[in-house]
Every structure is written in C-alpha cells, then in structure tokens.
Design a protein around this motif. Structure first.
Motif, mmCIF file in Angstrom:
data_model
loop_
_atom_site.group_PDB
_atom_site.id
_atom_site.type_symbol
_atom_site.label_atom_id
_atom_site.label_comp_id
_atom_site.label_asym_id
_atom_site.label_seq_id
_atom_site.Cartn_x
_atom_site.Cartn_y
_atom_site.Cartn_z
ATOM 1 N N LYS A 43 0.831 -1.206 0.000
ATOM 2 C CA LYS A 43 0.000 0.000 0.000
ATOM 3 C C LYS A 43 0.868 1.261 0.000
ATOM 4 C CE LYS A 43 -3.980 -2.215 0.596
ATOM 5 N NZ LYS A 43 -3.520 -3.605 0.795
ATOM 6 N N ASP A 44 2.176 1.083 -0.137
ATOM 7 C CA ASP A 44 3.108 2.214 -0.143
ATOM 8 C C ASP A 44 2.695 3.200 -1.244
ATOM 9 O OD1 ASP A 44 5.464 3.822 -0.917
ATOM 10 O OD2 ASP A 44 6.543 2.566 0.514
ATOM 11 N N LEU A 45 2.508 4.479 -0.874
ATOM 12 C CA LEU A 45 2.046 5.481 -1.839
ATOM 13 C C LEU A 45 3.024 5.661 -2.989
ATOM 14 C CD1 LEU A 45 0.564 8.211 0.548
ATOM 15 C CD2 LEU A 45 -0.645 6.471 -0.780
ATOM 16 N N ARG A 46 4.329 5.519 -2.718
ATOM 17 C CA ARG A 46 5.318 5.664 -3.799
ATOM 18 C C ARG A 46 5.164 4.519 -4.809
ATOM 19 N NH1 ARG A 46 9.982 8.639 -5.030
ATOM 20 N NH2 ARG A 46 10.338 8.130 -7.235
ATOM 21 N N LEU A 47 4.887 3.313 -4.293
ATOM 22 C CA LEU A 47 4.674 2.158 -5.169
ATOM 23 C C LEU A 47 3.448 2.400 -6.046
ATOM 24 C CD1 LEU A 47 5.265 -0.789 -6.027
ATOM 25 C CD2 LEU A 47 3.844 -1.525 -4.092
ATOM 26 N N ILE A 48 2.374 2.871 -5.445
ATOM 27 C CA ILE A 48 1.147 3.146 -6.210
ATOM 28 C C ILE A 48 1.394 4.228 -7.243
ATOM 29 C CG2 ILE A 48 -1.224 3.998 -6.026
ATOM 30 C CD1 ILE A 48 -1.302 2.702 -3.218
#
Length: 986
Positions: A43-48
C-alpha cells in the motif's frame, strides 16, 4: 554448439526495467530471519504512484488496479516467441541486485513448460550469459519440485527441493533460490499439505507453511491457465501467500460480470506494467511471419471423410467434414455401404475391418486417422499435405544451408491424430503415415541431389547422408512415450524435449551429419516446448477450430539461431503453416485475432496526425480542429468510442489493425439480398419473358458419322491421356507498420494419380458431350486394340481432355450447321418473376455481381443497389442511368438465368438488357449486351467466341419469330452509350 543469448534487446530490456522501476523509492525492509525475503508495503504510496506513472504508457482499457488481498499483483503481457522466460529470469536477477529479493517460486501449468524452464535456467550457457555478459555476480540455485515417488520404509522426509529453498539464507548475496513447480503439484496429492513429515524445516512440518514463511515472490507463466477461480491460483494466493505475484503471458484469462444484456467480458489484467502485443511483435520482426497454405479440394463439393476410430473386426467410425458446416459422425460395420455417409460412395462397401484399418470393395485400404475426399478414387489428400510440407522444407533448408554465411539447421513439425499411423505396432506392421512420409522424403531427396550445382556440393553431401539413412531424419514424441521402455523411442524423446542444442546442430558429436529434422507429435508439443529453428508446421490432425490461432503457430514463431548459436534478428523469416481446406480461413482468423487485441478506444499521437495532415495537404492544427468539431476525438486526442466507426470510415489513414479494404470475403457478400424495383419492371416485362422462352438447338443430320470419326481421332492424340494436377493456395501475413494484412502468393501444383471406374469415365464424357455411351465404348475398344492405355489414365484429367478436344472440334465444325426452334412450353417462374409472371421482391446479390458500389442507382435501374463483376459492368450501370436519356429501363441479367443452348455443350446467358426509345419517342427498341473485358474480338477464347456466335443466331431467330432484339458484344474499348446510339440510328 552453444546458444548465444543477446543482452539488452530493446523489447526485453524495457520489460525488465519497467518491472523493476515500480519499486523505485519504495521502502524495502531487511528480513528478520535468514530464510525470509526482504519485505515491502504493497500500500506504499510511492509504489502506487510508480505503477500509475508506468500505466500512462498502457492503453486505456488495460489500465487499472484491484486490491487482491495482501499481495501485490503485476502483469507483463508479451507475445509467444518474444522471450518471456528470458525476461522473467533477468527480472529475478535484477530484483535481487537492486532490492535484495532472493526467494522466487515459478509456477507453470504443464510438465512440458516445466521441462523447458528448467532447461533454460539450468543450462551453462544461460548461467554464463547472466554472470559474464550481464554482470550479475550471483547464481540461481534451482529447485525442481516433482511428484513424490513411492515411499520406502523408514523416515518421511520433507522433499529436498522445498527444504533447500526454505533454508537457503537470504544473507548469501551470491545465491538466488528459485523453486519451480507445476500446477498439478499445487492442487493434487498431499505433498504440500501433509504435516506428518519426520523432520522439521525451520520449525515447520507442513511444506505450504514453510514456503509461506519465506515471503516469496511468485512468477506465474501462462496466466490464462491460472484463472483466479481455479484451485491452482487459490493455492498460490491462500497457501503460499506471497508478497507479490508477477504474471507473464501472451494470453490472460477472461472474466465475465453480470447477466444477459448487462453481461460484460474483459481481460483479467491487474497492474499491467508492460505490453508487447502480437501486432507489435510481427510489425517489429521480433518473431517469424506466417505463410498459411492449403490445397484446394479435389472436388468442388469441399467435403472429405476421416476414419477416426476402428474397433477391431467390429466397426469403424468416420467423420464427414464440410467447410463451414458441423462435422457429422457415422459408425459403420463390415458389409455397410459408404453411401450412408454420402451418396457419391454408392456401390462401395466395407469388406473387412482390421486392427487399425478397413478394406473396401474397390480394393482400397484406409487406415485409422487417414482422410480422403468424397471422390473415393482420389489420391489421399493427406499425402499431398505431407508432400507439400517436404517441398516447403527443402526450399527453406536450401536457402538456410547454402544461401548464407553461417548455416541454419531447419526443422519441420507434423501434428497428427493417430499414433499408430507413425509408431510401429507390436505385430511389426509398418504404419502407413511413416511409410508414406519416408517414401515421399526419399523421392524428394533423390530429385534434389541430382539438381544441385557443384557450388552446393556441401549441401549435396548433407542430403546424401539423409538419403542413406531415412529413419534418422525423423523422430516422434507422444505423451504415451513417457511410459515406453523402448530405448530408441526414449532417445528420440530426449532429443526432442530436452536437447534443443543437439536438435538444431548440423553435426553429431562424432563429426557426422545430424540429419534429424522432421518431428511428429500429437499436439503434445504446445506451450512450453519451442525450438527457434522450426520453419514449417504441417497440421495433419483435426483441431478444435476455436483454439487460439496464435497458440497453434506459437511453436514456430521464434527467430532462428545459426550454426554458431547466434540469434538472427536482422532478417525477415516466414513460418510455413500447412492446413487442410476446412481451415482455409486460418490466416484470416489469425490476422483477426492479432488485430482483435488492438484497443477499442485509441489515442491519436501527434506523429500520426502530422502524417495524415501531410497526405491530405492540410495544416495539422486545422486537422485536429476538424476532428474535434466533428466529435471524432476529445481534447486529449482520444477517439470517441461512439463515433469510432464513422471516424475510421472518413479517415481510413488512421486505421490501426486490418484495413477492411485489404482483406475481403466476397463469398459473404454473395448472400446479401437486393430489392427488385417493381415500378420499373413492367417496362422490361415483354423483353424478359421473350428471352426466357425455351428454345432447342438442332444440328444437321449428316454430323453423326463425323462425330464418330472425330472421337476416333481425338482418342489417338498423344496428349489426351494423363494424370490430374492439384494446386495449393498460399497466404502470407504482411504488415504496413501498423496493422496485419494478408497477401496471396503463388502456391504449388502436384500431379496425382486419380483413376476412375471405366463406367464412370464413359458416363462423364457422355454427360458433357451428349455422345452416346455406345459410341464412346466402341471407340475405346478400337483404341485398346491399337495401343495400351494405362488404367491410372482412365481418370478425370483424361475425361476432361477428351471433352475439351471434342468441344473444340464441335466449335470448329458446327458453327454454321445448327439452328434454333422455339418450344411450345410456357414460361414458368424465372430469376426475376414468380410463376404467374409477377416480379419477385428480392434477388441474391451474388447472381448479379460480387462487388458493390455505395449509393443509390438511377431510377431507371431494375435494382435498388449496384452490384457488378467487372469495372466495365460498373461503368455501364453508373453511366447509363445519368448520361443516356433514351434509356427507359435497364438491368443486369441474373447469372445463368437465360438458358440459351450452344454448340459448346453449355448454356449461355448475356449480361445486360435495355429498353430504349428514339428521341422522338416513336420506336421502342430492345437491346441485349454481353460485356467482355478485352480490347478486341481476337482476344476472346474459342469457347467464348462460339457462345457469342450462338447468341447472335439465337436473337436473330427471335427476330424471325416476330420479336426484335438487338444483340451486341461490348469490349472494354467501347462504351455502352456508343452501342445504344448505333442501335437508335440504325
């Protein structure tokens, strides 16, 4: 020979880089336990954010992300033959190098794919490639999970591949642990679920629990075989519980939601980060092109019979197949007539049934799996397919051997139905297909050896080695071979399945020629098996016609490697794909499938906009504004889905995929209905009914003796008796840089032995010449007394020659020795009218033309649409309605609707009919026109010329009988207006 892998191929490197870039800047947590992978928060925002950025380059309807529990799902879509295994192997190395991941599980659907994956990852040349050429300072330790063998007495140990995978330390920077498992082991048996092992592995008794604890990354190969609702996928998601699943495939499952009208079907794609479509793969020459070829049926009925199963001495089952018609199945016993299948077999019965064959009362033997035309006397259709495959192979092999600096070993695949047709049985009986293949191969080898020039002496020696040991040239692999103890069969299987380098080597280890290059299988060689040097596939088996056409050709799409192991990517290669006539549309279906992957909603790019603007000689900004105002696109250059068809119709230059003008099917158009205009028919009524009046043709009485003498002379010509020839149709896939299209190229022709029964031979000549059977028989008996006629020459070809020669004689000798006389029979129903004389509502388009012109024809025209067969006919229809005021009504005469008997033995029907009046309206004239797309009458064939002379005599007789019709032949250098003006001014 070592295979040489290329590094940093653009389409492969981009896939790896894209996958790895998804984790740029994402927090990666080092493992707490030695056997664990590093972890990340899905759920990491950078991953998204990274995934969303990547998907900006993905077509709109393939974007999107769904939460799938606690694991991350990434998808990579790459076409068959473009190197998926290489890409996911390099991804493993790169993910380890950049982020420290070193526990990967590869899940595959079948044993064949499993064997191919193991061979690739484990091979020394692959290891050296990634360590030396790519600079990865580590090795993959591959564990192969296999079915448990029968347990011996003693302790029950957890399978060693699982133990080694789990206990491998993530702190060892030089090792990557990969476990390879097939679908069956995930879903069947208790190897992974049982918990009664006698030894712990890192505190776990249950294998699934131990594997889950590693927090692995799972790679799924061929995701269309792992639908989310299947047990295998659920086992991965629920039992292995990986951090991430990466799916690599050319095909993904389809998912349906809703019911009835609300039902929606879409591709199951989740976080697609890279797409290399089939269209791009072909367009960029990343794989071979495809050239489909089939033999036209020997009979125009396009029917054939296949002997599918035989119950020894009891019964035989046949499939009766027609193109575009469902297959019918018949089970017959000894003594049954084949006429049960089709009336053409009248008089032929099954005389005996053996173990895998039947005998017929005409002396022929048919083996299980064999196909033959409904003309039972024809040569085997399957034999011609084998012969064609051999020919195409040697055309390609000769170029690959002698026509380049470094040779390419060239392979052929035959897919067959019946193993018994290739493998020898226990009783030592020679399988018919193997026997046929070896005979045809030896014939071709001997022929080619004698043709080669001295400059190709090395290739000649290779062919001589092949001819010296035919059995060494071919091998087979079938699923039953896995349980066969025969040593020779085991060697064949090992070479085909596991020794790719050996199979594509021109030399054996002892320096002798390796001539094995013809492979036989029962569709066992599918996903998971590939060999880059397959150049020909002959499909002698029937297949599910709804199979993916890309999957079918997939075994031969990879680009080849030369004798030094180098992949050749700077040339265009073709895969020869040979099918039977029931799959004549294979190439079109393949093109449709490829282009069907193209997006429904497209985004125009500025390059395309500039090209189209330049071609139309307009400013690109003005073109953009024009498209925007017409609501074909929005401000983001996206094509509006509701106006998509209209957009491509008006601006075909933007078309992506197959242009409808490039590939047409005239057969489909022939079934359309065209309306007959009842308002104009009365003006044609009298002319139509008059030319439909039945007339008889009579010859002068003294021709009877001359006919007998003519037949006598014809039979004694040297070129009358011979064999028939069959032709193949070859279609190649081509591209214009955007879309896939088809191009028809020249095929081949073969001479066949196709004998007829003597009585059938005479009946055919009689039916087409009207020469009495007794006269034909007497002439044949006199011929037999003078010279020998081979039984094989009593065939269709010879009958056609006799008929043609007699027709030529009749044309020459009877052109002025015949007359017409009207019958007293009334005119019944016709192509345009019912029995009572009233006009019909509709007529089939195919009877008046195979091509269309858009728009509404002149009100004077008999039909409401413009259909034609030639440019000359089209001009007649268009010009008559607008430029000739004297025409009252006109129309195309439906094909074969007017039966004028002729001296050539065929009825004749002209093309056009006109009713015209002089400018003062005082005289009504009737004109019938025959159109010929030639410059002058001397160009017309003898038969056509004779038909026209008969038509002239026929219409002259109509005039004598009281109804004046002016008949004219229109050549391409004369306009119909000239003809009408000449008639009016007469």
């Amino acid at each position: 020979m070592e295979l040489i892998l290329e590094r940093e191929l653009a389409h492969q490197q981009k896939a790896v880089d894209t996958l790895v870039s998804a984790f740029e800047g994402v927090g990666i947590t080092k493992p707490l336990l030695a056997y664990e992978n590093p972890t990340f928060d899905n759920k990491d925002l950078r991953l998204i954010h990274n995934i969303m950025e990547i998907q900006n380059n993905i077509r709109g309807d393939y974007r999107g992300r769904r939460d799938e529990g606690e694991y991350l799902n990434l998808d990579v879509k790459m076409e068959t033959g473009t190197g998926k295994t290489y890409v996911y192997t390099q991804t493993i190395y790169e993910m380890h190098k950049q982020y420290g991941f070193n526990k990967f599980i590869i899940a595959v659907p079948s044993l064949a794919i499993k064997a191919g994956t193991k061979q690739f990852i484990s091979d020394s040349y692959v290891k050296h490639h990634f360590s030396d050429a790519c600079g990865y300072n580590c090795d993959i330790e591959l564990g192969l999970l296999e079915s448990a063998k029968q347990r011996k007495k003693g302790f029950l140990a957890m399978p060693s591949p699982i133990r080694d995978f789990v206990t491998g330390s993530c702190q060892n920077a030089n090792k990557i642990y990969v476990l390879l498992v097939n679908m069956h082991l995930l879903t069947n048996g208790n190897m992974l679920t049982r918990s009664d092992y006698d030894y712990l592995v890192e505190g776990f008794y249950r294998p699934f629990d131990a594997l889950k604890a590693t927090k692995s990354i799972v790679i799924i190969d061929e995701p269309h075989r792992f639908a989310r609702d299947q047990k295998a996928y659920k086992a991965i998601a629920e039992e292995l519980q990986p951090q991430m699943i990466i799916r690599f495939g050319a095909t993904f499952p389809e998912v349906s939601e809703g019911r009835g009208r609300n039902k929606v079907t879409y591709k199951d794609l989740n976080n697609l980060v890279y797409e290399l479509s089939a269209c791009d793969s072909f367009n960029q020459n990343l794989i071979k092109g495809v050239a489909k070829e089939h033999f036209e049926p020997l009979s125009q009925k396009e029917e054939k019979v296949k002997l599918t199963t035989v119950v020894s001495k009891t019964s035989a089952t046949f499939h009766f197949k027609k193109r575009d018609v469902d297959t019918k199945t018949f089970t017959l016993s000894s003594g049954d007539s084949l006429s049960i299948i089709d009336p053409v077999f009248e008089g032929i019965t099954i005389s005996a049934i053996g173990k895998n064959f039947i005998e017929l009362t005409n002396g022929q033997v048919k083996f299980m799996g064999e196909e033959f035309n409904t003309d039972i006397y024809s040569s085997s259709y399957q034999e011609q397919m084998v012969k064609l495959a051999i020919q195409r192979h040697f055309e390609t092999e000769r170029q690959n051997f002698s026509g380049r600096q470094f040779k390419i070993k060239t392979l052929v695949l035959f897919f067959i139905d019946d193993i018994a047709s290739y493998r020898e049985s226990d009783d030592g009986k020679m399988p018919y297909l193997k026997e046929m293949f070896e005979r045809l191969l030896l014939e071709r080898l001997n022929s080619l050896i004698g043709e080669l020039p001295d400059s190709e002496n090395e290739y000649r020696e290779y062919l001589k080695a092949s001819a010296a040991n035919i059995s060494a040239c071919h091998a087979g692999y079938f699923s039953q071979d896995n349980n066969d103890s025969d040593e020779a069969i085991a060697q064949e299987v090992d070479e085909i399945l596991h020794n790719k380098k050996g199979l594509i080597s021109l030399y054996n280890e002892d320096g002798t020629y390796n001539t094995r290059r013809f492979l036989f299988s029962k569709w066992t060689l599918k996903e998971g098996w590939d060999n880059p040097n397959v150049f020909t596939i002959a499909k002698l088996r029937s297949s599910g016609s709804e199979n993916s056409k890309l999957q079918e050709v997939g075994r031969g799409l990879r680009l080849p490697v030369d004798e030094n192991g180098n992949r050749i990517s700077n040339e265009e290669f073709k895969l020869n794909y040979i099918v039977d006539f029931t799959e004549a549309d294979f190439a079109q279906k393949l093109v449709d499938e490829i282009n069907g992957e193209l997006p429904i909603t497209l985004v125009l790019n500025t390059d395309d906009l500039d090209k189209v603007a330049k071609a139309r000689d307009v400013d690109p900004d003005d073109l953009f504004t024009e498209l925007l105002l017409k609501k074909y696109i929005n401000r983001n250059y996206e094509i509006r889905s509701e106006n998509r068809d209209a957009f491509f119709a008006e601006y075909p230059e933007f078309t992506s995929g197959v242009n409808s003008n490039k590939v047409t099917d005239n057969n489909k158009n022939k079934s359309q209905q065209i309306k007959i205009r009842k308002a104009v028919y009365p003006e044609l009524k009298e002319l139509w009914e008059t030319i439909n009046q039945k007339y008889y043709l009579f010859y002068e009485s003294d021709l009877e003796y001359e006919i007998t003498q003519a037949l006598h002379d014809i039979l004694r010509k040297n070129d009358v008796f011979g064999n028939i020839t069959v032709y193949s149709q070859r279609d190649e896939m081509t591209t214009d840089g955007k879309k896939m299209c088809l191009q028809e190229v020249s095929g081949v022709s073969y001479s066949l032995k196709k004998p007829l029964a003597y009585h059938e031979f005479i009946k055919r000549i009689n039916s087409q010449t009207s020469i009495p059977i007794t006269v034909i028989h007497d002439a044949m008996c006199k011929l037999a007394a003078e010279k020998t006629v081979l039984p094989e020459h009593i065939n269709d070809y010879s009958a056609a020659n006799i008929i043609r020669s007699f027709t030529d004689w009749r044309i020459q000798e009877t052109q002025t020795r015949f007359r017409y006389a009207r019958s007293t029979q009334p005119v019944n129903g016709t192509a345009l009218t019912y029995k009572d004389g009233s006009p019909r509502e509709m007529i089939k388009q195919g009877t008046i033309g195979t091509m269309f012109v858009e728009g509404t024809p002149s009100e004077k025209y008999l039909y409401d649409k413009i259909a034609f067969d030639s440019p000359l006919e089209k001009d007649n229809i268009l010009m008559t309605g607008t430029g000739i005021d004297e025409v009252v009504v006109y129309g195309k005469i439906p094909k074969s609707s007017i039966s004028i008997p002729t001296i050539v033995g065929e009825n004749y029907s002209p093309d056009f009919m006109y009713v015209v009046k002089k400018s003062d309206g005082t005289k009504e004239l009737n004109i019938v026109v025959e159109t010929k797309l030639v410059e002058n009458k001397s160009t017309l064939r003898g038969i056509e010329n004779a038909k026209i002379k008969c038509a002239e005599a026929f219409f002259k007789q109509l005039t004598i009988d009281g109804y004046m019709v002016s008949f004219h032949t229109q050549l391409s250098n004369k306009k119909v207006k000239q003809i009408i003006e000449e008639v009016i001014n007469t």
